[in-house]
Design an enzyme around this catalytic site. Sequence first.
Site, PDB file in Angstrom:
ATOM      1  N   CYS A  71       0.837  -1.201   0.000  1.00 27.14           N
ATOM      2  CA  CYS A  71       0.000   0.000   0.000  1.00 27.14           C
ATOM      3  C   CYS A  71       0.873   1.253   0.000  1.00 27.14           C
ATOM      4  O   CYS A  71       1.668   1.477   0.927  1.00 27.14           O
ATOM      5  CB  CYS A  71      -0.918  -0.008   1.222  1.00 27.14           C
ATOM      6  SG  CYS A  71      -1.784   1.552   1.487  1.00 27.14           S
ATOM      7  N   CYS A  76       0.518   3.401   3.140  1.00 27.00           N
ATOM      8  CA  CYS A  76       1.269   2.872   4.280  1.00 27.00           C
ATOM      9  C   CYS A  76       2.751   3.222   4.116  1.00 27.00           C
ATOM     10  O   CYS A  76       3.418   3.604   5.080  1.00 27.00           O
ATOM     11  CB  CYS A  76       1.089   1.356   4.383  1.00 27.00           C
ATOM     12  SG  CYS A  76      -0.612   0.811   4.667  1.00 27.00           S
TER      13      CYS A  76
END
Length: 465
Positions: free
Chosen positions: A385, A388
């Site tokens: 991600c 993230c």
Amino acid sequence: MALSFTSSSAVHGSSLYSSFEQPKDSFLDAQFGSSQPLGWLNLPSTAVKFSRRRCAVKPLNAEPKRKDSIVPSAATIVAPGVVEKVEVEDYEKLANELENASPLEIMDKALEKFGNDIAIAFSGAEDVALIEYARLTGRPFRVFSLDTGRLNPETYKFFDKVERHYGIRIEYMFPDAVEVQALVRSKGLFSFYEDGHQECCRVRKVRPLRRALKGLRAWITGQRKDQSPGTRSEVPVVQVDPVFEGMDGGVGSLVKWNPVANVKGEDVWKFLRTMNVPVNSLHAKGYISIGCEPCTRPVLPGQHEREGRWWWEDSKAKECGLHKGNIKEETLNGNGAVHANGTSTNADLFVTENVVNLSRPGIENLLKLENRREPWVVVLYAPWCQFCQAMEVSYVELAEKLTGSGVKVGKSRADGEEKAFAQQELRLGSFPTILFFPKHSSYPIKYPSEKRDVDSLLAFVSALR
């Protein structure tokens, strides 16, 4: 985004800088190639796998076998006759040859090869750099844009400013009124907040783009590898378009050029400032990636630029379908590890002695405890991600600041086989999700803000200790 076409007068050889001062700044030499006229460039020629035929220019939305056009193109130049010339090009080989070329060289090569059969796709954001590069080549160029009917007022004003600055006319492509009417009447004006943005984007963006590209043999986009690391990290500088068809129809009938694929966003902005190029006023308000008004918002400290788009959806859904052919596919192995294109695994995140790695049993035990020795802050994440990845530095710094404070900092991977559990038991919505487990309560408190800078995270923890 809105697509438009424009043509400009050709400037060749030593006359390249006849209408503007020749750049002397060493930044241009270092970043974008020599400041000599592009007529002096020696770009390599290649042998061919891709076949194209040169013929009279048609408007973007013209049907390939019709002589009349649905919407007249303000920038279309009609040749008196059809000239047949068959060429073949190995575009994979050409992409390798141009991999280290400057955006200016790549733009010049694209315009040289396709002339009036190529156009720049302009979204009204920092991709205005493409228009500036085209101007610097001294070659004629065309621009098109997709007007979805839901752009910000600032974007419409920016379109007008760009037209005046470059002396061009942007050819706008609009969605089919009947399709928009049917969508809105059946599902309302904001259905994308409930069931995803793909249907709306398909009606307002993808289908108008498809019509536009049917009048071309090549198009130029502002895709960059760093725009969306999870989906665009393998964008080549030139390719045969794997999704859309061009004027001649069929697979392989359209070539896609991405001149700034290898350029970082910060370097694009250096170029814009150096050349004093007009920009969308939304950028000064915190917007980086700009789309339709209901689906775009400013990004906050610690967030990736694409996080301002479709923020209510999972991070893997941050694409509208215009560049579907460049999206990396992700597959899961038996352990839930994400592999890009089935080959390599993303490196883990938040790897530091101050962050405790919680397995499934570990997070389950933490969830069951009603009286803990100390409170915990835990991030639910996925290594692939990009959002993230964007907050990794902030979270690691948070862990360092909380060392010795009595608050434990942990992480728990929540993708793959763990995702269903995280959604049901930990209220995972999208990645990353940050939870605070109080000392005397089993019920975790979800961090409600999109701000992921260390000060905001620290304020959240301090307020609940």
